[in-house]
Design a protein around this motif. Structure first.
Motif, PDB file in Angstrom:
ATOM      1  N   PRO A 111       0.821  -1.213   0.000  1.00 64.74           N
ATOM      2  CA  PRO A 111       0.000   0.000   0.000  1.00 64.74           C
ATOM      3  C   PRO A 111       0.854   1.261   0.000  1.00 64.74           C
ATOM      4  O   PRO A 111       1.998   1.254   0.464  1.00 64.74           O
ATOM      5  N   ALA A 112       0.289   2.342  -0.526  1.00 63.72           N
ATOM      6  CA  ALA A 112       0.981   3.632  -0.563  1.00 63.72           C
ATOM      7  C   ALA A 112       0.037   4.713  -0.050  1.00 63.72           C
ATOM      8  O   ALA A 112      -1.185   4.536  -0.023  1.00 63.72           O
ATOM      9  N   VAL A 113       0.608   5.844   0.331  1.00 63.51           N
ATOM     10  CA  VAL A 113      -0.205   6.950   0.852  1.00 63.51           C
ATOM     11  C   VAL A 113      -0.455   8.022  -0.202  1.00 63.51           C
ATOM     12  O   VAL A 113      -1.382   8.825  -0.067  1.00 63.51           O
ATOM     13  N   GLU A 114       0.379   8.057  -1.226  1.00 59.58           N
ATOM     14  CA  GLU A 114       0.197   8.988  -2.341  1.00 59.58           C
ATOM     15  C   GLU A 114       0.325   8.227  -3.646  1.00 59.58           C
ATOM     16  O   GLU A 114       1.091   7.266  -3.730  1.00 59.58           O
ATOM     17  N   ALA A 115      -0.409   8.677  -4.651  1.00 54.80           N
ATOM     18  CA  ALA A 115      -0.375   7.995  -5.943  1.00 54.80           C
ATOM     19  C   ALA A 115       0.537   8.728  -6.919  1.00 54.80           C
ATOM     20  O   ALA A 115       0.517   9.963  -7.009  1.00 54.80           O
ATOM     21  N   TYR A 116       1.323   7.937  -7.639  1.00 57.53           N
ATOM     22  CA  TYR A 116       2.189   8.441  -8.697  1.00 57.53           C
ATOM     23  C   TYR A 116       1.996   7.561  -9.925  1.00 57.53           C
ATOM     24  O   TYR A 116       1.501   6.427  -9.812  1.00 57.53           O
ATOM     25  N   PRO A 117       2.353   8.048 -11.111  1.00 56.82           N
ATOM     26  CA  PRO A 117       2.215   7.220 -12.313  1.00 56.82           C
ATOM     27  C   PRO A 117       2.837   5.843 -12.133  1.00 56.82           C
ATOM     28  O   PRO A 117       3.948   5.703 -11.616  1.00 56.82           O
ATOM     29  N   GLY A 118       2.080   4.815 -12.535  1.00 55.10           N
ATOM     30  CA  GLY A 118       2.502   3.433 -12.351  1.00 55.10           C
ATOM     31  C   GLY A 118       1.844   2.748 -11.174  1.00 55.10           C
ATOM     32  O   GLY A 118       1.961   1.531 -11.028  1.00 55.10           O
ATOM     33  N   ASP A 119       1.131   3.495 -10.336  1.00 55.97           N
ATOM     34  CA  ASP A 119       0.420   2.902  -9.205  1.00 55.97           C
ATOM     35  C   ASP A 119      -0.980   2.447  -9.624  1.00 55.97           C
ATOM     36  O   ASP A 119      -1.537   2.928 -10.619  1.00 55.97           O
ATOM     37  N   VAL A 120      -1.551   1.529  -8.830  1.00 58.86           N
ATOM     38  CA  VAL A 120      -2.887   1.000  -9.102  1.00 58.86           C
ATOM     39  C   VAL A 120      -3.869   1.615  -8.115  1.00 58.86           C
ATOM     40  O   VAL A 120      -3.633   1.596  -6.904  1.00 58.86           O
TER      41      VAL A 120
ATOM     42  N   GLU B  98      -2.128   1.009  -4.508  1.00 56.15           N
ATOM     43  CA  GLU B  98      -1.199  -0.123  -4.474  1.00 56.15           C
ATOM     44  C   GLU B  98       0.002   0.209  -5.360  1.00 56.15           C
ATOM     45  O   GLU B  98      -0.153   0.726  -6.467  1.00 56.15           O
ATOM     46  N   THR B  99       1.181  -0.099  -4.861  1.00 58.50           N
ATOM     47  CA  THR B  99       2.404   0.188  -5.592  1.00 58.50           C
ATOM     48  C   THR B  99       3.366  -0.986  -5.464  1.00 58.50           C
ATOM     49  O   THR B  99       3.191  -1.846  -4.593  1.00 58.50           O
ATOM     50  N   LEU B 100       4.355  -1.039  -6.311  1.00 60.16           N
ATOM     51  CA  LEU B 100       5.386  -2.062  -6.176  1.00 60.16           C
ATOM     52  C   LEU B 100       6.327  -1.712  -5.029  1.00 60.16           C
ATOM     53  O   LEU B 100       6.552  -0.526  -4.734  1.00 60.16           O
ATOM     54  N   ASP B 101       6.879  -2.729  -4.409  1.00 58.76           N
ATOM     55  CA  ASP B 101       8.002  -2.545  -3.494  1.00 58.76           C
ATOM     56  C   ASP B 101       9.241  -2.440  -4.389  1.00 58.76           C
ATOM     57  O   ASP B 101       9.858  -3.432  -4.748  1.00 58.76           O
ATOM     58  N   PHE B 102       9.581  -1.216  -4.750  1.00 59.23           N
ATOM     59  CA  PHE B 102      10.623  -1.004  -5.753  1.00 59.23           C
ATOM     60  C   PHE B 102      12.005  -1.430  -5.253  1.00 59.23           C
ATOM     61  O   PHE B 102      12.821  -1.927  -6.034  1.00 59.23           O
ATOM     62  N   ALA B 103      12.259  -1.235  -3.969  1.00 57.66           N
ATOM     63  CA  ALA B 103      13.558  -1.643  -3.423  1.00 57.66           C
ATOM     64  C   ALA B 103      13.721  -3.156  -3.521  1.00 57.66           C
ATOM     65  O   ALA B 103      14.800  -3.659  -3.863  1.00 57.66           O
ATOM     66  N   TYR B 104      12.645  -3.896  -3.244  1.00 58.17           N
ATOM     67  CA  TYR B 104      12.713  -5.356  -3.370  1.00 58.17           C
ATOM     68  C   TYR B 104      12.875  -5.759  -4.835  1.00 58.17           C
ATOM     69  O   TYR B 104      13.665  -6.646  -5.169  1.00 58.17           O
ATOM     70  N   THR B 105      12.143  -5.098  -5.722  1.00 59.37           N
ATOM     71  CA  THR B 105      12.242  -5.417  -7.147  1.00 59.37           C
ATOM     72  C   THR B 105      13.654  -5.174  -7.660  1.00 59.37           C
ATOM     73  O   THR B 105      14.160  -5.941  -8.487  1.00 59.37           O
ATOM     74  N   GLN B 106      14.300  -4.132  -7.159  1.00 60.24           N
ATOM     75  CA  GLN B 106      15.681  -3.878  -7.574  1.00 60.24           C
ATOM     76  C   GLN B 106      16.604  -5.008  -7.135  1.00 60.24           C
ATOM     77  O   GLN B 106      17.521  -5.385  -7.857  1.00 60.24           O
ATOM     78  N   ARG B 107      16.339  -5.595  -5.967  1.00 56.21           N
ATOM     79  CA  ARG B 107      17.165  -6.710  -5.510  1.00 56.21           C
ATOM     80  C   ARG B 107      16.992  -7.922  -6.416  1.00 56.21           C
ATOM     81  O   ARG B 107      17.913  -8.725  -6.574  1.00 56.21           O
ATOM     82  N   LEU B 108      15.813  -8.081  -7.012  1.00 56.39           N
ATOM     83  CA  LEU B 108      15.620  -9.172  -7.970  1.00 56.39           C
ATOM     84  C   LEU B 108      16.580  -9.018  -9.144  1.00 56.39           C
ATOM     85  O   LEU B 108      17.086 -10.001  -9.680  1.00 56.39           O
ATOM     86  N   LYS B 109      16.826  -7.784  -9.526  1.00 56.70           N
ATOM     87  CA  LYS B 109      17.711  -7.533 -10.669  1.00 56.70           C
ATOM     88  C   LYS B 109      19.181  -7.686 -10.296  1.00 56.70           C
ATOM     89  O   LYS B 109      19.995  -8.137 -11.116  1.00 56.70           O
ATOM     90  N   THR B 110      19.526  -7.344  -9.064  1.00 53.55           N
ATOM     91  CA  THR B 110      20.945  -7.199  -8.755  1.00 53.55           C
ATOM     92  C   THR B 110      21.512  -8.181  -7.741  1.00 53.55           C
ATOM     93  O   THR B 110      22.719  -8.409  -7.739  1.00 53.55           O
ATOM     94  N   VAL B 111      20.661  -8.770  -6.885  1.00 57.34           N
ATOM     95  CA  VAL B 111      21.275  -9.531  -5.797  1.00 57.34           C
ATOM     96  C   VAL B 111      20.708 -10.931  -5.655  1.00 57.34           C
ATOM     97  O   VAL B 111      21.224 -11.881  -6.226  1.00 57.34           O
ATOM     98  N   ILE B 112      19.616 -11.078  -4.916  1.00 53.10           N
ATOM     99  CA  ILE B 112      19.198 -12.410  -4.464  1.00 53.10           C
ATOM    100  C   ILE B 112      17.762 -12.699  -4.873  1.00 53.10           C
ATOM    101  O   ILE B 112      16.905 -11.837  -4.800  1.00 53.10           O
ATOM    102  N   ALA B 113      17.517 -13.943  -5.268  1.00 52.60           N
ATOM    103  CA  ALA B 113      16.158 -14.415  -5.540  1.00 52.60           C
ATOM    104  C   ALA B 113      15.827 -15.514  -4.564  1.00 52.60           C
ATOM    105  O   ALA B 113      16.685 -16.292  -4.189  1.00 52.60           O
ATOM    106  N   ARG B 114      14.567 -15.573  -4.170  1.00 57.13           N
ATOM    107  CA  ARG B 114      14.084 -16.691  -3.370  1.00 57.13           C
ATOM    108  C   ARG B 114      13.476 -17.707  -4.317  1.00 57.13           C
ATOM    109  O   ARG B 114      12.630 -17.375  -5.131  1.00 57.13           O
TER     110      ARG B 114
END
Length: 256
Positions: free
Chosen positions: A157-166, A230-246
């Motif tokens: 969840p988010a408190v403010e909406a920006y482009p790309g949010d649902v 609703e928004t993505l957890d962008f910090a977690y998504t960045q880790r998918l690209k650069t560090v660790i996957a479960r």
């Protein structure tokens, strides 16, 4: 307000941003809400993913994919198995990236409702941001059905909406003969319009007006936009690209 570690804020002016990304950045800088980032790279990644989600929303709108209830959903069965509940499960031997991209290339073969459309758009935005090898690693055995999605597609969840949010428009007095019009999920676009699957790209007022045509006979209770964001957890998504996957219950570094 954007808060970065010491010495990082001065680098904001060096970022190579599109007009959409610059607009989002300025809105966050001017906000009364505090947004903290661990690095300038984390901020840049969020801006790039938001831009990719916006492009995915526009692409799905242009793809020819239709709106349908779960009962009447359809998919390209060369890549997906249609489940009895109307969801789509990726066929064995088809990569997640292939499955998602086919929806945008062959939209005429697909029909689904608006929640599934939102998840598809988010998957496409993530795919275009983290790359095909990482996407195929983290999002194996995809199932597209309503708001069900892979645990690595972190939606928060988010408190403010920006482009790309649902966002969500609710229709409290929807006609029970057409329950699919109880509300509409929509992706916020940079110009303040929304992509709402089945309605197209519309203003908020237009979405509300269309939902109002689907109310109970005699109803005077208008549809309205809720405060849900609703928004993505962008910090977690960045880790998918650069560090660790479960993967399952174990943890792997991608590429090992």
């Amino acid at each position: 307000m954007i808060i970065l570690p010491p010495g990082e804020a001065e680098r904001i002016g060096q970022l190579q941003l599109t007009g959409v990304e610059q607009e989002i950045l300025q809105s966050k800088q001017q906000s009364q809400v505090t947004y903290r980032y661990g690095s300038i790279g984390e901020l840049e990644f969020e801006l790039k993913v938001r831009s990719a989600i916006v492009e995915a929303a526009r692409a799905l709108h242009a793809s020819g994919a239709k709106f349908a209830t779960f009962k009447n959903s359809r998919c390209n069965e060369a890549l997906w198995n249609r489940e009895p509940n109307g969801g789509f499960r990726l066929r064995s031997g088809v990569t997640p990236a292939e499955g998602i991209r086919d929806i945008f290339r062959n939209g005429w073969a697909y029909a689904f409702e608006c929640a599934t459309a939102m998840v598809i758009v988010l998957y496409k935005g993530v795919l275009d941001s983290i790359g095909e090898p990482a996407f195929n690693t983290y999002f194996a055995d995809l199932l597209l059905y309503d708001w069900k999605y892979d645990s690595d597609l972190r939606i928060i969840p988010a408190v403010e909406a920006y482009p790309g949010d649902v966002l969500y428009f609710i229709n409290p007095d929807f006609n029970p003969m057409s329950p699919e019009w109880r509300g509409e999920n929509a992706i916020l676009l940079p110009d303040g319009t929304y992509f709402a699957h089945g309605m197209g790209i519309r203003t908020g007022a237009e979405i509300i007006a269309l939902l109002n045509t689907r109310r109970k006979p005699g109803s005077t209770t208008s549809a309205y936009k809720t405060d849900d964001i609703e928004t993505l957890d962008f910090a977690y998504t960045q880790r998918l690209k650069t560090v660790i996957a479960r993967i399952g219950t174990r943890v792997y570094a991608y590429g090992w």
